[in-house]
Design a protein around this motif. Structure first.
Motif, PDB file in Angstrom:
ATOM      1  N   ILE A 187      -0.645   4.922   1.361  1.00 36.53           N
ATOM      2  CA  ILE A 187      -0.275   4.847   2.957  1.00 36.53           C
ATOM      3  C   ILE A 187      -0.037   6.454   3.315  1.00 36.53           C
ATOM      4  O   ILE A 187      -0.613   6.468   4.540  1.00 36.53           O
ATOM      5  CB  ILE A 187       0.913   3.791   3.222  1.00 36.53           C
ATOM      6  N   ASN A 188       0.468   7.057   2.665  1.00 40.31           N
ATOM      7  CA  ASN A 188       0.873   8.601   3.263  1.00 40.31           C
ATOM      8  C   ASN A 188      -0.074   9.708   2.512  1.00 40.31           C
ATOM      9  O   ASN A 188       0.101  10.856   2.647  1.00 40.31           O
ATOM     10  CB  ASN A 188       2.029   9.084   2.677  1.00 40.31           C
ATOM     11  N   MET A 189      -1.291   9.149   1.984  1.00 39.53           N
ATOM     12  CA  MET A 189      -2.184   9.942   1.624  1.00 39.53           C
ATOM     13  C   MET A 189      -3.041  10.650   2.504  1.00 39.53           C
ATOM     14  O   MET A 189      -3.254  10.233   3.656  1.00 39.53           O
ATOM     15  CB  MET A 189      -3.031   9.749   0.419  1.00 39.53           C
ATOM     16  N   PRO A 190      -3.483  12.154   2.483  1.00 43.40           N
ATOM     17  CA  PRO A 190      -4.444  12.555   3.519  1.00 43.40           C
ATOM     18  C   PRO A 190      -5.886  11.877   3.327  1.00 43.40           C
ATOM     19  O   PRO A 190      -6.342  11.346   2.323  1.00 43.40           O
ATOM     20  CB  PRO A 190      -4.273  14.023   3.072  1.00 43.40           C
ATOM     21  N   HIS A 191      -6.514  11.911   4.555  1.00 43.53           N
ATOM     22  CA  HIS A 191      -7.793  11.189   4.634  1.00 43.53           C
ATOM     23  C   HIS A 191      -8.917  12.018   3.975  1.00 43.53           C
ATOM     24  O   HIS A 191      -8.802  13.265   3.885  1.00 43.53           O
ATOM     25  CB  HIS A 191      -8.341  11.193   6.208  1.00 43.53           C
TER      26      HIS A 191
ATOM     27  N   TYR B 285       0.787  -1.263  -0.018  1.00 42.53           N
ATOM     28  CA  TYR B 285      -0.021   0.080  -0.109  1.00 42.53           C
ATOM     29  C   TYR B 285       0.918   1.075   0.199  1.00 42.53           C
ATOM     30  O   TYR B 285       0.279   2.494   0.377  1.00 42.53           O
ATOM     31  CB  TYR B 285      -0.881  -0.003   1.102  1.00 42.53           C
ATOM     32  N   ASP B 286       2.048   1.052  -0.538  1.00 47.20           N
ATOM     33  CA  ASP B 286       2.908   2.285  -0.434  1.00 47.20           C
ATOM     34  C   ASP B 286       2.468   3.551  -1.188  1.00 47.20           C
ATOM     35  O   ASP B 286       2.908   4.532  -0.859  1.00 47.20           O
ATOM     36  CB  ASP B 286       4.535   1.773  -1.010  1.00 47.20           C
ATOM     37  N   ASP B 287       1.714   3.325  -2.322  1.00 50.61           N
ATOM     38  CA  ASP B 287       1.187   4.419  -3.116  1.00 50.61           C
ATOM     39  C   ASP B 287      -0.093   5.287  -2.396  1.00 50.61           C
ATOM     40  O   ASP B 287      -0.092   6.340  -2.598  1.00 50.61           O
ATOM     41  CB  ASP B 287       0.604   3.950  -4.438  1.00 50.61           C
TER      42      ASP B 287
END
Length: 132
Positions: A7-11, A3-5
């Motif tokens: 995982i760091n995206m904002p909710h 889920y690297d693509d």
């Protein structure tokens, strides 16, 4: 699966729909009764009732003598103790109830004894009748 693509995206927050409260979110996961009324049906089935007992000839004669004595002294409103069968409204059987009081009326045609407090008792359901 990676889920690297994402995982760091904002909710994501919707601009069209208001955010659900924590209480409403918690309600989604609370238990519910899939069979509404099932517990009540089980309790009703488990509830015990008594059978109406049939009086023997001696008991019938004793009760008839007592009724005649009450009828003869009705003007004095005799004190009685009456044990009668009360049929259950929901299932077969019923329960026995003892009531004490003064006899106001003896309705032989309607088959009822009416006490001073307007309690009406079916003579056919009486299993024990005593003068006090």
């Amino acid at each position: 699966m990676s889920y690297d693509d994402i995982i760091n995206m904002p909710h994501h927050v919707s601009s069209k729909h208001p955010q659900m409260s924590l209480l409403d979110r918690a309600a989604q996961f609370s238990p519910f009764a899939a069979l509404t009324g099932y517990d009540a049906a089980i309790r009703e089935t488990a509830r015990l009732t008594d059978e109406c007992m049939e009086l023997d000839e001696d008991s019938k004669e004793q009760m008839d003598r007592c009724l005649q004595e009450i009828k003869a002294n009705l003007s004095q409103m005799p004190m009685v103790s009456v044990t009668s069968f009360v049929p259950d409204e929901r299932k077969e059987g019923g329960f026995y109830e003892t009531v004490c009081g003064r006899v106001k009326k003896l309705d032989e045609y309607g088959g009822r004894i009416v006490l001073e407090d307007d309690t009406s008792l079916d003579i056919a359901m009486i299993c024990k009748l005593e003068r006090s």
